[in-house]
Design an enzyme around this catalytic site. Structure first.
Site, PDB file in Angstrom:
ATOM      1  N   SER A  33       0.819  -1.218   0.000  1.00 36.88           N
ATOM      2  CA  SER A  33       0.000   0.000   0.000  1.00 36.88           C
ATOM      3  C   SER A  33       0.848   1.262   0.000  1.00 36.88           C
ATOM      4  O   SER A  33       1.710   1.427   0.858  1.00 36.88           O
ATOM      5  CB  SER A  33      -0.884   0.065   1.253  1.00 36.88           C
ATOM      6  OG  SER A  33      -1.810  -0.957   1.255  1.00 36.88           O
ATOM      7  N   HIS A  64      -3.440   0.839  -4.512  1.00 34.13           N
ATOM      8  CA  HIS A  64      -2.957  -0.417  -5.090  1.00 34.13           C
ATOM      9  C   HIS A  64      -3.360  -0.488  -6.561  1.00 34.13           C
ATOM     10  O   HIS A  64      -4.394  -1.057  -6.892  1.00 34.13           O
ATOM     11  CB  HIS A  64      -3.634  -1.608  -4.405  1.00 34.13           C
ATOM     12  CG  HIS A  64      -2.943  -2.072  -3.176  1.00 34.13           C
ATOM     13  ND1 HIS A  64      -1.909  -2.965  -3.187  1.00 34.13           N
ATOM     14  CD2 HIS A  64      -3.150  -1.773  -1.885  1.00 34.13           C
ATOM     15  CE1 HIS A  64      -1.514  -3.199  -1.955  1.00 34.13           C
ATOM     16  NE2 HIS A  64      -2.251  -2.479  -1.140  1.00 34.13           N
ATOM     17  N   HIS A  86      -5.687  -8.771  -1.434  1.00 36.93           N
ATOM     18  CA  HIS A  86      -5.712  -9.183  -0.030  1.00 36.93           C
ATOM     19  C   HIS A  86      -6.869 -10.145   0.211  1.00 36.93           C
ATOM     20  O   HIS A  86      -7.877 -10.106  -0.493  1.00 36.93           O
ATOM     21  CB  HIS A  86      -5.903  -7.962   0.887  1.00 36.93           C
ATOM     22  CG  HIS A  86      -4.933  -6.860   0.655  1.00 36.93           C
ATOM     23  ND1 HIS A  86      -5.053  -6.001  -0.410  1.00 36.93           N
ATOM     24  CD2 HIS A  86      -3.818  -6.482   1.320  1.00 36.93           C
ATOM     25  CE1 HIS A  86      -4.048  -5.136  -0.383  1.00 36.93           C
ATOM     26  NE2 HIS A  86      -3.285  -5.414   0.649  1.00 36.93           N
ATOM     27  N   TYR A  88      -8.965  -9.993   2.574  1.00 37.65           N
ATOM     28  CA  TYR A  88     -10.198  -9.299   2.988  1.00 37.65           C
ATOM     29  C   TYR A  88     -11.022  -8.810   1.805  1.00 37.65           C
ATOM     30  O   TYR A  88     -12.183  -8.456   1.955  1.00 37.65           O
ATOM     31  CB  TYR A  88      -9.896  -8.132   3.946  1.00 37.65           C
ATOM     32  CG  TYR A  88      -9.052  -7.017   3.365  1.00 37.65           C
ATOM     33  CD1 TYR A  88      -9.570  -6.121   2.437  1.00 37.65           C
ATOM     34  CD2 TYR A  88      -7.724  -6.862   3.747  1.00 37.65           C
ATOM     35  CE1 TYR A  88      -8.796  -5.096   1.899  1.00 37.65           C
ATOM     36  CE2 TYR A  88      -6.943  -5.854   3.218  1.00 37.65           C
ATOM     37  CZ  TYR A  88      -7.481  -4.983   2.297  1.00 37.65           C
ATOM     38  OH  TYR A  88      -6.702  -3.993   1.767  1.00 37.65           O
ATOM     39  N   GLU A  89     -10.414  -8.796   0.604  1.00 34.32           N
ATOM     40  CA  GLU A  89     -11.181  -8.349  -0.559  1.00 34.32           C
ATOM     41  C   GLU A  89     -12.176  -9.414  -1.017  1.00 34.32           C
ATOM     42  O   GLU A  89     -12.978  -9.173  -1.922  1.00 34.32           O
ATOM     43  CB  GLU A  89     -10.227  -7.972  -1.691  1.00 34.32           C
ATOM     44  CG  GLU A  89      -9.409  -6.719  -1.357  1.00 34.32           C
ATOM     45  CD  GLU A  89      -8.380  -6.381  -2.422  1.00 34.32           C
ATOM     46  OE1 GLU A  89      -8.787  -5.848  -3.462  1.00 34.32           O
ATOM     47  OE2 GLU A  89      -7.194  -6.661  -2.214  1.00 34.32           O
ATOM     48  N   ALA A 116       2.713  -2.015   4.004  1.00 39.55           N
ATOM     49  CA  ALA A 116       2.521  -0.944   4.973  1.00 39.55           C
ATOM     50  C   ALA A 116       2.018  -1.614   6.240  1.00 39.55           C
ATOM     51  O   ALA A 116       1.202  -2.532   6.171  1.00 39.55           O
ATOM     52  CB  ALA A 116       1.493   0.051   4.457  1.00 39.55           C
ATOM     53  N   MET A 217      -2.094  -6.622   6.949  1.00 41.55           N
ATOM     54  CA  MET A 217      -3.130  -7.495   6.365  1.00 41.55           C
ATOM     55  C   MET A 217      -2.632  -8.208   5.119  1.00 41.55           C
ATOM     56  O   MET A 217      -3.423  -8.543   4.235  1.00 41.55           O
ATOM     57  CB  MET A 217      -4.367  -6.648   6.026  1.00 41.55           C
ATOM     58  CG  MET A 217      -4.893  -5.816   7.186  1.00 41.55           C
ATOM     59  SD  MET A 217      -6.232  -4.733   6.672  1.00 41.55           S
ATOM     60  CE  MET A 217      -6.405  -3.681   8.118  1.00 41.55           C
ATOM     61  N   SER A 218      -1.328  -8.437   5.045  1.00 43.68           N
ATOM     62  CA  SER A 218      -0.803  -9.060   3.819  1.00 43.68           C
ATOM     63  C   SER A 218       0.462  -9.850   4.119  1.00 43.68           C
ATOM     64  O   SER A 218       0.701 -10.269   5.250  1.00 43.68           O
ATOM     65  CB  SER A 218      -0.494  -7.962   2.787  1.00 43.68           C
ATOM     66  OG  SER A 218       0.592  -7.166   3.221  1.00 43.68           O
ATOM     67  N   ASN A 241       1.735   3.916  10.505  1.00 40.05           N
ATOM     68  CA  ASN A 241       0.987   4.512  11.624  1.00 40.05           C
ATOM     69  C   ASN A 241       1.359   3.816  12.913  1.00 40.05           C
ATOM     70  O   ASN A 241       1.829   2.683  12.898  1.00 40.05           O
ATOM     71  CB  ASN A 241      -0.525   4.366  11.388  1.00 40.05           C
ATOM     72  CG  ASN A 241      -0.930   2.913  11.187  1.00 40.05           C
ATOM     73  OD1 ASN A 241      -0.632   2.314  10.150  1.00 40.05           O
ATOM     74  ND2 ASN A 241      -1.574   2.350  12.177  1.00 40.05           N
ATOM     75  N   HIS A 253      -6.965   4.737   6.542  1.00 37.00           N
ATOM     76  CA  HIS A 253      -6.236   4.293   5.346  1.00 37.00           C
ATOM     77  C   HIS A 253      -5.478   5.472   4.720  1.00 37.00           C
ATOM     78  O   HIS A 253      -4.418   5.280   4.113  1.00 37.00           O
ATOM     79  CB  HIS A 253      -7.198   3.668   4.325  1.00 37.00           C
ATOM     80  CG  HIS A 253      -6.506   3.101   3.123  1.00 37.00           C
ATOM     81  ND1 HIS A 253      -5.552   2.104   3.224  1.00 37.00           N
ATOM     82  CD2 HIS A 253      -6.595   3.394   1.813  1.00 37.00           C
ATOM     83  CE1 HIS A 253      -5.095   1.809   2.001  1.00 37.00           C
ATOM     84  NE2 HIS A 253      -5.712   2.587   1.133  1.00 37.00           N
TER      85      HIS A 253
HETATM   86  N1  HPA Z   1      -3.214  -2.371  11.228  1.00 33.35           N
HETATM   87  C1  HPA Z   1      -3.379  -3.295  10.271  1.00 33.35           C
HETATM   88  N2  HPA Z   1      -2.927  -3.153   9.044  1.00 33.35           N
HETATM   89  C2  HPA Z   1      -2.277  -2.032   8.748  1.00 33.35           C
HETATM   90  C3  HPA Z   1      -2.078  -1.022   9.703  1.00 33.35           C
HETATM   91  C4  HPA Z   1      -2.592  -1.197  11.005  1.00 33.35           C
HETATM   92  O1  HPA Z   1      -2.448  -0.350  11.905  1.00 33.35           O
HETATM   93  N3  HPA Z   1      -1.400  -0.026   9.083  1.00 33.35           N
HETATM   94  C5  HPA Z   1      -1.178  -0.437   7.809  1.00 33.35           C
HETATM   95  N4  HPA Z   1      -1.720  -1.652   7.597  1.00 33.35           N
END
Ligand code: HPA
Length: 278
Positions: A33, A64, A86, A88-89, A116, A217-218, A241, A253
């Site tokens: 990402s 993406h 991903h 989750y998609e 990310a 998430m990847s 973050n 996001h």
């Molecule tokens: N949590 C989960 N997935 C993420 C995060 C997060 O804080 N930041 C970027 N991808």
């Protein structure tokens, strides 16, 4: 949704890729990402939009875009996934990891995988780089392992070892490059969850307790497939973050995509320098 791929189906995709390029890259790159702009550094590239590839899924996520870029980076032939899908998609584990299988069939021996991630480790801040030293496959532990289903014995064993999923020699090389370029990096444990909701503060405190430094998430499904097929892996998380362990801040996001602006130059330097050592 397709659950399992046969070797013939994987090879069908690889054949389509070969019809677009004469290159035979041994290095694959997956851009996470906000990190897609790294693909702009690839020169003399053959590009294949994902929609041209059979079975290959398109990312529905902002940040993406979807194409394969096959060209040169630091004089090395690379195949770059600009954008990934991903779990989750709504795709199957096998669908999201098909690209790694295809890379393996094309001759890729080293996979550089980026993402990310949110920082659980309090020492990390947005814009920092974490080399992945190990992972927690939270998503796999609960049954969603990309190797579930018929084992493709031609590609790897039924029960593959994961004791050194992230190649220590490759990690040392990349770390040296970062140090030489005065880029501060960390090495830590990446934990993969399914998402798409971000973690609750209690989720995060739990993940901290079990030893996670960063969360996302990847990556882990792709790494499991890479290791099953004997591909060596360098994993890099761009910290986007700070995870919100006490519930005092929110995660969006937008900040994930935003951090990419700081991270892309750092990752470009590290990845280019790393490729030069190979
Ligand atoms: N949590 C989960 N997935 C993420 C995060 C997060 O804080 N930041 C970027 N991808």
């Amino acid at each position: 949704m397709k659950e399992f791929f046969t070797l013939a189906e994987i090879d069908e995709v690889a054949d389509v890729v070969r019809s677009y390029t004469k290159r035979k890259p041994k290095i694959g790159l997956i851009l996470g990402s906000g990190l897609g702009n790294l693909a702009e550094s690839v020169i003399e590239a053959d590009e294949i939009p994902y929609e041209k590839l059979p079975y290959w899924k398109l990312s529905t996520v902002q940040g993406h875009s979807g194409k394969l870029v096959i060209g040169e980076l630091e004089g090395k032939e690379v195949i770059v996934m600009k954008g990934r899908t991903h779990y989750y998609e709504g795709y199957s584990m096998q669908e999201i990891t098909l690209p790694v299988r295809v890379m393996q069939r094309l001759g890729v021996e080293i996979l550089i995988v980026t993402n990310a991630a949110g920082a659980i480790n309090p020492d990390y801040a947005p814009g920092d780089v974490m080399f992945i030293s190990d992972h927690i496959s939270m998503i796999g532990m609960t049954g969603n392992n990309p190797l579930r289903g018929p084992n493709l014995d031609e590609l790897g064993p039924r029960f593959p070892d994961m004791s050194q999923a992230y190649d220590r020699v490759l990690l040392d090389k990349a770390k040296k490059v970062a140090d030489q370029n005065q880029i501060k990096t960390f090495s830590g444990v990446y934990c993969a969850l399914s998402g798409p909701s971000y973690e609750s503060p209690a989720d995060l405190r739990f993940l901290k307790t079990i030893g996670a430094d960063a969360v996302g998430m990847s990556t882990v499904p792709e790494v499991i497939i890479a290791r099953h097929g004997g591909t060596r892996v360098l994993g890099i998380s761009g910290i986007s973050n700070k995870a919100n362990l006490d519930g005092s801040t929110i995660t969006t996001h937008d900040e994930v995509v935003e951090a990419g602006i700081v991270l892309v130059p750092k990752l470009t330097t590290i990845i280019k320098g790393f490729l030069a050592t190979l």
